[in-house]
Design a protein around this motif. Structure first.
Motif, short mmCIF file in Angstrom:
data_model
loop_
_atom_site.label_atom_id
_atom_site.label_comp_id
_atom_site.label_asym_id
_atom_site.label_seq_id
_atom_site.Cartn_x
_atom_site.Cartn_y
_atom_site.Cartn_z
N LEU A 166 0.83 -1.20 0.00
CA LEU A 166 0.00 0.00 0.00
C LEU A 166 0.86 1.25 0.00
CD1 LEU A 166 -2.88 -0.82 2.55
CD2 LEU A 166 -3.03 -0.71 0.06
N PRO A 167 0.36 2.33 -0.57
CA PRO A 167 1.09 3.61 -0.48
C PRO A 167 0.89 4.25 0.90
CG PRO A 167 -0.92 3.91 -1.73
CD PRO A 167 -0.84 2.44 -1.43
N SER A 168 1.83 5.06 1.30
CA SER A 168 1.74 5.71 2.61
C SER A 168 0.75 6.86 2.55
CB SER A 168 3.11 6.23 3.04
OG SER A 168 3.58 7.17 2.10
N THR A 169 -0.22 6.84 3.46
CA THR A 169 -1.24 7.87 3.58
C THR A 169 -1.38 8.25 5.04
OG1 THR A 169 -2.98 6.19 3.71
CG2 THR A 169 -2.48 7.07 1.52
N ALA A 170 -2.37 9.11 5.32
CA ALA A 170 -2.61 9.49 6.71
C ALA A 170 -3.15 8.32 7.52
CB ALA A 170 -3.61 10.66 6.75
N GLU A 171 -3.92 7.42 6.88
CA GLU A 171 -4.44 6.25 7.60
C GLU A 171 -3.40 5.15 7.73
OE1 GLU A 171 -5.86 7.52 4.95
OE2 GLU A 171 -7.68 8.53 5.71
N VAL A 172 -2.48 5.05 6.75
CA VAL A 172 -1.45 4.00 6.75
C VAL A 172 -0.09 4.69 6.81
CG1 VAL A 172 -0.58 1.96 5.60
CG2 VAL A 172 -2.98 2.58 5.34
N PRO A 173 0.51 4.84 7.98
CA PRO A 173 1.79 5.55 8.07
C PRO A 173 2.92 4.73 7.47
CG PRO A 173 1.14 4.68 10.21
CD PRO A 173 -0.02 4.44 9.30
N PRO A 174 4.01 5.39 7.09
CA PRO A 174 5.15 4.66 6.50
C PRO A 174 5.79 3.65 7.45
CG PRO A 174 5.35 7.03 6.12
CD PRO A 174 4.23 6.83 7.07
N LYS A 225 7.48 -1.95 8.35
CA LYS A 225 7.50 -3.12 9.23
C LYS A 225 6.92 -4.34 8.53
CE LYS A 225 6.35 -4.49 13.96
NZ LYS A 225 5.68 -4.07 15.22
N CYS A 226 5.82 -4.15 7.81
CA CYS A 226 5.21 -5.26 7.07
C CYS A 226 6.15 -5.77 5.97
CB CYS A 226 3.87 -4.83 6.47
SG CYS A 226 2.59 -4.45 7.69
N GLN A 227 6.82 -4.85 5.29
CA GLN A 227 7.76 -5.27 4.25
C GLN A 227 8.92 -6.07 4.84
OE1 GLN A 227 8.92 -1.66 2.30
NE2 GLN A 227 7.04 -1.50 1.08
N ARG A 228 9.43 -5.64 5.97
CA ARG A 228 10.56 -6.36 6.57
C ARG A 228 10.15 -7.77 7.01
NH1 ARG A 228 12.13 -7.21 11.66
NH2 ARG A 228 10.52 -5.81 12.47
N LEU A 229 8.99 -7.89 7.64
CA LEU A 229 8.57 -9.21 8.12
C LEU A 229 8.26 -10.16 6.97
CD1 LEU A 229 6.25 -8.13 11.08
CD2 LEU A 229 8.49 -9.18 11.24
#
Length: 701
Positions: A147-155, A160-164
């Motif tokens: 997902l792209p970073s937005t106000a609801e989904v912070p970077p 963290k999801c990408q690393r795991l």
């Protein structure tokens, strides 16, 4: 007189509680109640009768078990939620007094940190239980990783999801635990087998995602918080189980350049301990620390360096971690009853050793138009150690960045047909530069001789089949074979895309196809040019006119005394008819014969009678020759219709002897089977049309 029970104190009214009552009992807000239920795995329940459960006049819509709410009363997270509420009041008061610095300080220093470790241990008492619940966790985390970073989904959440997820993919590559994959409209499905558990998850395509306003990201973020903690525990257990250090080292520079899987450096526990000990010795520590370092170095070295005795194989990583034997010999199961259904036999595609050797001997190069990450992950998970790609896809971690490298054996492209290289120029046509160099330069967008070019689907089909597919079927520009789901097995009577139409179509469909072919052939004959039709009609008219003139001449000559064959008498006609009937009667088997033969005899007698009447009146009858193929087809259809009718009558008689419940069940089964047959027939009809169109296209070409 017995004691009068008060309403709502026993029965279902006591076993269930409404959501508003649960919120008041826990003394928390509704959002915190939702988060707590998601963390603890408590979901609403649907009672059989809402009127008996509800204590008010208007029935409520959401109910929970009373025991579940009582279980939440002792949750330590309740105190954290209350601390967050108290901190929010302090921050609002500070902002009301225009003390922005104090509000920022309070938020930075006093914000309570929620830890979900104890919840993971409560919900998953064993490691196998955690693996069984990993499907939804992986699908959610892979979704947030793209997902792209937005106000609801912070970077921070996305990183963290990408690393795991990348750490989990590294484990699958190291242990060759990936088994199947499928390209669908929703995304790419993967299936892996870890500790005997099949895990299936979905990874979306890397398109530009547009987050809509109708999605509640607060609830999804709550699930992400829980799933990140769960996957962290699982990754730690998986890495330590095969002797790797967790978390693996991450190269920040390579990650910024888009290395993805290449940004992680896996280390075994012995190597990490040895490197730590060497650092301690070089830093000049005291004797005690140096002795400890020597002990660590001694532990990290193997005690026995001798080779194992002959006849004993060394255990593999899969054997040491999961306790599975490394032998590829599989048991075969034979049914005792010869008339029973065939038993499913184990397949070699589920073997980690076989999966690790599928692409081991090849060197792949990914063109710039192909999806790099899924191809790199699948190729490495199935044994390939040499994967290169175009520099536009990112340089770090690539085995080779040039398309002209001679060590490349397979190149994956997703473009139209690539032309072969043009032959070298002659001496007279060569340019001065080429003559000086003496080296032939390949033009852009031309094939490299001695290399296999395939489309990306070849990788997925080879993985699902457990063996390498024919590369010529997946050549650039070729029409690809159907990409089928590896989890859907065709059943008897259903449409199977892997088989030809002749192997699975019914007798009625084959006959209808023959009729359609004949009609199309007739239409093709009748659809000739208008000039040919006019000439044909004119020729027919002239032939008829000449024939009439000859007939009139024969009649005139007969009247002038020529020998004319007279018509046979009525007795001779009757005798001839009787003889024909007797001849037919010898072939006819009596009343037990087929009905289609009786109909053929009737049609023959009727046509013969019409000829006799026309001859008596002096008319000419044009006898149409019967088509033997058409007659045989009609006879076969009549026999099949009669057999179907007899079978239906037999089924109806049997249904009359069945109980009502079993009869209804049987009718449901017949209805569902009929629907499946209709769907299979539609699919076969579509395929038949496509194949006919392809044949016509090739014929015109």
């Amino acid at each position: 007189m017995g004691r009068i029970k008060k309403k709502g104190t026993s029965g279902n009214a006591k076993n269930y509680i409404t959501r508003s009552q649960a919120v008041r009992k826990l003394q928390i807000s509704l959002p915190d109640f939702r988060r707590l239920c998601i963390f603890k795995g408590i979901y609403p329940r649907e009672p059989r009768s809402k009127k008996r459960v509800s204590k008010s006049a208007t029935p409520s819509t959401t109910f929970y078990y009373t025991k579940d709410i009582q279980y939440l009363l002792h949750e330590p997270l309740l105190n954290k939620f209350r601390d967050q509420k108290a901190l929010a009041k302090k921050i609002s008061k500070a902002l009301g007094r225009n003390e922005v610095s104090d509000a920022a300080r309070l938020e930075k220093n006093l914000t309570p940190r929620l830890r979900l470790d104890h919840i993971i241990k409560e919900r998953y008492p064993t490691f196998v239980d955690a693996l069984r619940d990993l499907d939804d966790a992986l699908s959610m985390l892979f979704l947030f990783a793209n997902l792209p970073s937005t106000a609801e989904v912070p970077p921070r959440i996305i990183a963290k999801c990408q690393r795991l997820t990348l750490e989990f993919e590294h484990y699958l590559i190291r242990t060759h635990s990936l088994r199947k994959s499928f390209l669908s409209i929703k995304g790419i499905y993967y299936q892996a087998t870890i500790r005997g558990q099949d895990i299936l998850w979905l990874v979306p395509y890397r398109f530009v995602q547009r987050t809509g306003g109708d999605v509640d990201f607060r609830i999804m973020a709550t699930f992400v918080d829980f799933y990140t903690t769960l996957l962290s525990f699982i990754n730690f257990r998986l890495y330590t189980g095969i002797g790797l250090v967790y978390p693996p080292r991450l190269d920040a520079k390579s990650e910024e350049q888009g290395a993805e899987l290449g940004a992680f450096q896996l280390e075994s526990q012995g190597q990490s301990e040895a490197s730590t000990a060497e650092e301690m010795v070089e830093s000049g520590v005291n004797a005690k620390a140096q002795a400890e370092a020597d002990r660590l170095l001694a532990v990290s070295e193997p005690e026995d360096t001798t080779l194992p005795p002959p006849g004993i194989d060394e255990p593999t990583d899969e054997q040491t971690t999961e306790g599975e034997p490394s032998s590829t010999a599989l048991d075969t199961f034979a049914p005792i009853d010869p008339h029973a259904d065939a038993l499913l036999q184990p397949s070699l595609t589920a073997d980690a050793q076989t999966a690790g050797q599928l692409f081991e001997a090849f060197t792949f190069f990914l063109s710039r138009e192909t999806p790099r990450h899924p191809l790199e992950f699948i190729l490495k998970a199935f044994g390939c150690k040499r994967v290169g790609w175009d520099t536009s896809l990112g340089e770090p971690g690539a085995y080779c960045g040039s398309e002209d490298d001679k060590c490349i054996t397979h190149q994956i492209v997703d473009r139209p047909d690539i032309p072969l290289p043009s032959p070298p120029l002659t001496d007279g046509e060569a340019d001065a530069d080429d003559e000086d160099d003496g080296v032939f330069v390949r033009r852009h967008n031309e094939r490299v001789p001695g290399r296999i070019y395939v489309q990306p689907q070849w990788v997925w089909d080879s993985v699902n089949a457990g063996q390498l597919q024919r590369p010529d079927l997946y050549a650039p520009g070729a029409t690809l074979p159907p990409h089928l789901s590896p989890w859907v097995k065709p059943r008897k009577g259903e449409y199977d895309p892997t088989l030809s139409l002749a192997e699975q179509e019914t007798v009625a469909e084959a006959e209808d196809e023959d009729v359609e072919d004949e009609l199309e052939a007739d239409q093709a004959l009748n659809g000739a040019s208008e000039g040919e039709e006019v000439e044909g009609v004119r020729g027919d008219k002239e032939a008829r006119q000449l024939e009439n003139e000859l007939d009139e001449g024969d009649d005139l000559e007969g009247e002038n005394g020529m020998d004319v064959e007279l018509a046979a008498s009525e007795d001779e006609d009757d005798a001839a008819d009787k003889a024909e009937v007797d001849a037919v009667g010898e072939d006819w088997g009596g009343f037990s014969g087929d009905e289609d033969e009786v109909d053929a005899l009737t049609r023959h007698n009727q046509s013969h009678q019409a000829e006799l009447e026309a001859e008596a009146l002096g008319r000419t009858v044009q006898s149409t020759p019967a088509d033997p193929k058409k007659a045989a087809r009609e006879a076969a259809q009549a026999r099949r219709a009669r057999a179907e009718k007899e079978a239906q009558e037999d089924v109806e008689r049997r249904k009359m002897m069945m109980p009502r419940r079993k009869r209804k069940m049987y009718e449901k089964m017949v209805h569902s089977n009929a629907r499946k047959d209709e769907e299979a027939e539609k699919l076969r009809g579509k395929r038949r049309k496509i194949e006919k169109a392809a044949v016509k296209r090739h014929g015109m070409a």
